[in-house]
Design a protein around this motif. Sequence first.
Motif, PDB file in Angstrom:
ATOM      1  N   HIS A  52     -18.617 -59.890 -37.540  1.00 28.23           N
ATOM      2  CA  HIS A  52     -17.575 -60.609 -36.826  1.00 28.23           C
ATOM      3  C   HIS A  52     -16.296 -60.697 -37.651  1.00 28.23           C
ATOM      4  CE1 HIS A  52     -19.077 -64.105 -39.053  1.00 28.23           C
ATOM      5  NE2 HIS A  52     -17.889 -64.634 -38.856  1.00 28.23           N
ATOM      6  N   VAL A  53     -15.198 -60.980 -36.989  1.00 25.74           N
ATOM      7  CA  VAL A  53     -13.889 -61.054 -37.644  1.00 25.74           C
ATOM      8  C   VAL A  53     -13.345 -62.456 -37.480  1.00 25.74           C
ATOM      9  CG1 VAL A  53     -11.827 -59.688 -37.999  1.00 25.74           C
ATOM     10  CG2 VAL A  53     -13.577 -58.865 -36.466  1.00 25.74           C
ATOM     11  N   GLU A  54     -12.624 -62.913 -38.476  1.00 20.94           N
ATOM     12  CA  GLU A  54     -12.103 -64.258 -38.417  1.00 20.94           C
ATOM     13  C   GLU A  54     -10.663 -64.229 -38.920  1.00 20.94           C
ATOM     14  OE1 GLU A  54     -15.014 -67.164 -39.975  1.00 20.94           O
ATOM     15  OE2 GLU A  54     -13.240 -68.038 -40.885  1.00 20.94           O
ATOM     16  N   GLU A  55      -9.844 -65.045 -38.339  1.00 24.37           N
ATOM     17  CA  GLU A  55      -8.454 -65.109 -38.782  1.00 24.37           C
ATOM     18  C   GLU A  55      -8.192 -66.550 -39.167  1.00 24.37           C
ATOM     19  OE1 GLU A  55      -5.943 -64.943 -35.446  1.00 24.37           O
ATOM     20  OE2 GLU A  55      -4.448 -65.942 -36.657  1.00 24.37           O
ATOM     21  N   SER A  56      -7.832 -66.777 -40.429  1.00 23.94           N
ATOM     22  CA  SER A  56      -7.643 -68.168 -40.849  1.00 23.94           C
ATOM     23  C   SER A  56      -6.266 -68.335 -41.479  1.00 23.94           C
ATOM     24  CB  SER A  56      -8.737 -68.576 -41.832  1.00 23.94           C
ATOM     25  OG  SER A  56      -8.505 -68.005 -43.082  1.00 23.94           O
ATOM     26  N   ALA A 111      -2.266 -59.616 -37.908  1.00 25.87           N
ATOM     27  CA  ALA A 111      -3.643 -60.055 -38.113  1.00 25.87           C
ATOM     28  C   ALA A 111      -4.331 -60.246 -36.769  1.00 25.87           C
ATOM     29  CB  ALA A 111      -3.669 -61.351 -38.904  1.00 25.87           C
ATOM     30  N   LYS A 112      -3.590 -60.834 -35.849  1.00 18.65           N
ATOM     31  CA  LYS A 112      -4.141 -61.090 -34.526  1.00 18.65           C
ATOM     32  C   LYS A 112      -4.489 -59.779 -33.824  1.00 18.65           C
ATOM     33  CE  LYS A 112      -3.128 -65.016 -31.599  1.00 18.65           C
ATOM     34  NZ  LYS A 112      -2.076 -65.853 -31.056  1.00 18.65           N
ATOM     35  N   GLN A 113      -3.543 -58.839 -33.915  1.00 18.22           N
ATOM     36  CA  GLN A 113      -3.769 -57.546 -33.265  1.00 18.22           C
ATOM     37  C   GLN A 113      -4.976 -56.830 -33.852  1.00 18.22           C
ATOM     38  OE1 GLN A 113       0.018 -55.755 -33.853  1.00 18.22           O
ATOM     39  NE2 GLN A 113       0.866 -56.546 -31.935  1.00 18.22           N
ATOM     40  N   ILE A 114      -5.040 -56.796 -35.189  1.00 23.34           N
ATOM     41  CA  ILE A 114      -6.176 -56.121 -35.842  1.00 23.34           C
ATOM     42  C   ILE A 114      -7.474 -56.767 -35.409  1.00 23.34           C
ATOM     43  CG2 ILE A 114      -7.266 -55.605 -38.047  1.00 23.34           C
ATOM     44  CD1 ILE A 114      -4.478 -55.554 -39.276  1.00 23.34           C
ATOM     45  N   LYS A 115      -7.446 -58.091 -35.356  1.00 22.85           N
ATOM     46  CA  LYS A 115      -8.646 -58.818 -34.957  1.00 22.85           C
ATOM     47  C   LYS A 115      -9.071 -58.408 -33.554  1.00 22.85           C
ATOM     48  CE  LYS A 115     -10.182 -63.334 -33.842  1.00 22.85           C
ATOM     49  NZ  LYS A 115      -9.647 -64.585 -33.350  1.00 22.85           N
ATOM     50  N   GLU A 116      -8.080 -58.331 -32.665  1.00 20.30           N
ATOM     51  CA  GLU A 116      -8.384 -57.921 -31.289  1.00 20.30           C
ATOM     52  C   GLU A 116      -8.982 -56.527 -31.260  1.00 20.30           C
ATOM     53  OE1 GLU A 116      -8.142 -59.737 -28.532  1.00 20.30           O
ATOM     54  OE2 GLU A 116      -7.637 -61.380 -29.898  1.00 20.30           O
ATOM     55  N   VAL A 117      -8.329 -55.616 -31.990  1.00 18.91           N
ATOM     56  CA  VAL A 117      -8.792 -54.213 -32.006  1.00 18.91           C
ATOM     57  C   VAL A 117     -10.231 -54.128 -32.487  1.00 18.91           C
ATOM     58  CG1 VAL A 117      -8.488 -51.991 -33.149  1.00 18.91           C
ATOM     59  CG2 VAL A 117      -6.501 -53.226 -32.271  1.00 18.91           C
ATOM     60  N   ILE A 154     -16.113 -53.648 -31.733  1.00 17.50           N
ATOM     61  CA  ILE A 154     -17.494 -54.091 -31.977  1.00 17.50           C
ATOM     62  C   ILE A 154     -18.205 -54.318 -30.649  1.00 17.50           C
ATOM     63  CG2 ILE A 154     -18.964 -55.826 -33.054  1.00 17.50           C
ATOM     64  CD1 ILE A 154     -16.618 -56.609 -34.798  1.00 17.50           C
ATOM     65  N   ASN A 155     -17.526 -54.999 -29.745  1.00 17.22           N
ATOM     66  CA  ASN A 155     -18.165 -55.307 -28.462  1.00 17.22           C
ATOM     67  C   ASN A 155     -18.370 -54.058 -27.637  1.00 17.22           C
ATOM     68  OD1 ASN A 155     -18.232 -57.975 -29.102  1.00 17.22           O
ATOM     69  ND2 ASN A 155     -16.207 -58.376 -28.227  1.00 17.22           N
TER      70      ASN A 155
END
Lengths: 500, 173
Positions: free
Chosen positions: B119-123, B158-164, B169-170
């Motif tokens: 999983h990916v997390e953005e903090s 960061a948000k975009q990378i997380k989305e990608v 993964i899904n």
Amino acid sequence: METTDFSQPIRQSAKGIIVIFVFNLFKFFKKFLVFFIAFGIQVIRKKSFGGVTPTMMYLGLIAMLVFLLIFAILKYLNFKFHLSKDDFHLATGIINKDNTIIPKSKIQNVYIKQNFLQQLINVVSLKIETAGDKKSEIEISALDKPTALLLKKRLFNKISVESEEVEQIETVEKQNIFFRVTPKRLLLEGLSQNHFKSFLLIVTFGYGIYNESKDFLEALELEKHVEGIVNLDETDLFNLIITNVILVIAVVLFSFLFSVAKTFIINFNLEVVENQKTIEINKGLFNKVSLSLTPSRIQNLVITTNRVKQYFGLYSMSVKQAMVNAKQQKNFKIVALEKDQLNYLTNKLLSDYNREGETGKPQPYFVLISALGMLFFIVLANALALFLFGIDMLWINVIYLPFAMFYVYFEYKKSYYIISNNFATLGSGVIDTTTNILETHKIQAIKLKQTIFQKRRGIASVVISTASKSVTIPYVSKSEALSIYNFLLYKVESQDKDWM
Amino acid sequence: MNFTNLEIQAEDLPKVEELVLKPISKSYLKIIALNKLAIYAALIGLVFGFWYFIEKEDNIQFNLWYVLSAVLVLCILNFIISVLAFKKRAYAIREHDVVYAKGLIVHSVTTVPISRIQHVEESRSWLARYFGLATLKIFTAGEAGSDLSIQGLPHLEAKQIKEVISSEINGNN
């Protein structure tokens, strides 16, 4: 065999009350032992303490026991489990009712264990582990063995077994005891261990006890006595040396004994059973454990041996699996295997294992680093010796230097790596010979490491991480490191294989 | 030595060394500087505090200026190294993996295949929020050693990378 019906909520065996009771009693005493002793002694000595007489204290103790017993019975009565089509259900709790449902597909491991008490009353405990945090473990502490085995089988069967035909096929399933250790081989295994560890353990332990009891010894005026011996004339120096030699020999013998005893207790009646898909390990004297290995979950295989063991044909294999907690991880070790048994097992666990491909060695820089480490150790040891015993102790370098040279030599000699199509094999070790095997498609991450000093020499290390362990290919040339890096990444990303 | 006996030529494989890594946001240097300065201030404060307590006792020799200058030199060295190391922090997202490089004295380049990401997390800390930055944390199933944490990304990126990565993964499942 009387088959148990798991579809209705059932309790564990009634002997569970004993197990729960003793377990809680043990836990209780562990927490309050010091308090009890302190309080008890006070009460018995003074006949009464804070208005408590010895009789009251005994009564209180009995009440406590009764309370624990009632607690155990209630806990037993409220502990019910059953299996539905896809899930395992568990209802627990005396006042707060908990209802746990675990989908069968999420079960990671099922262990069968038997501690000393459970051996006495002939029950086993069954532990269900799921992925995720440690609290998600479930333990059923008293089942008779056939029920436990059946339950384990049912838990692993994702399709619910309803017809009896399937049942029969199951029981016919080939169960082949592939390996059973003989006492003789266990003895050899214990004797040929790396004794440095247990030696150090015993020395530190002994030193600790000596330090602790120093005051006590002083009180007994033993100190004077000992000093009297030490301060005798020079003629007795010889005696002193003899005493020391005897002491060292005693410690060595003791550490031998310690190693052997430890090996026997942990690996007593070690048995490897080969099922169709899985491998089962049974072992232990006081704590009997039964573990299953699933090939798909295996991340690393670590094979260890040493010179002496090689001579006797003794090899150990540790299996590192994903999603297994550290405490259990230790148990997945099979000792005293013969060479061909080892090869067979390796092939069973990793299909088509081969060591094709060129054998690579680290750069000579490895020797430099290793030698520097040794130099640091020797300087430290010398400084310590000088500080503690004065200039005379410098003769100890006669032992240190050859030892250090051998150490560096063997460390370099035993270090190698083979990157073949589907496997990475790494060798390491100094006294032990360790072989680390992993399947390339199980890699989780790869890291290239280079210090500022290595940059000028064009040297780098590659760290390969799987879900259970990280291994390092130390100090290869940068270009080689990069090509390993790229190749392994290619292997992971081009295949659509799951890591578990 | 290369892998000539294997069916794939090592030269044809995608090369991580030819990848142009993207440096992280310049403003992250400010965060590093602020954090470091806070630590240095605390250290120097500690020296003064120690001095204050020990001054009253005559039998202990404690030269404030020696100790203070030693601490200052260490701090300055540490600061220079941190600034130089900042330039080494760079990342790249490829089709199949995430690459992150960092470190001056020990330089490391870590690659995590996207198919292995759990999983990916953005903090974002409050300082990071102020500068419009974010930290991207990438978790694998492995031990702590194989997790990635890319600090100082522009928040949007960061948000975009997380989305990608998330969709990737899904998508695989």
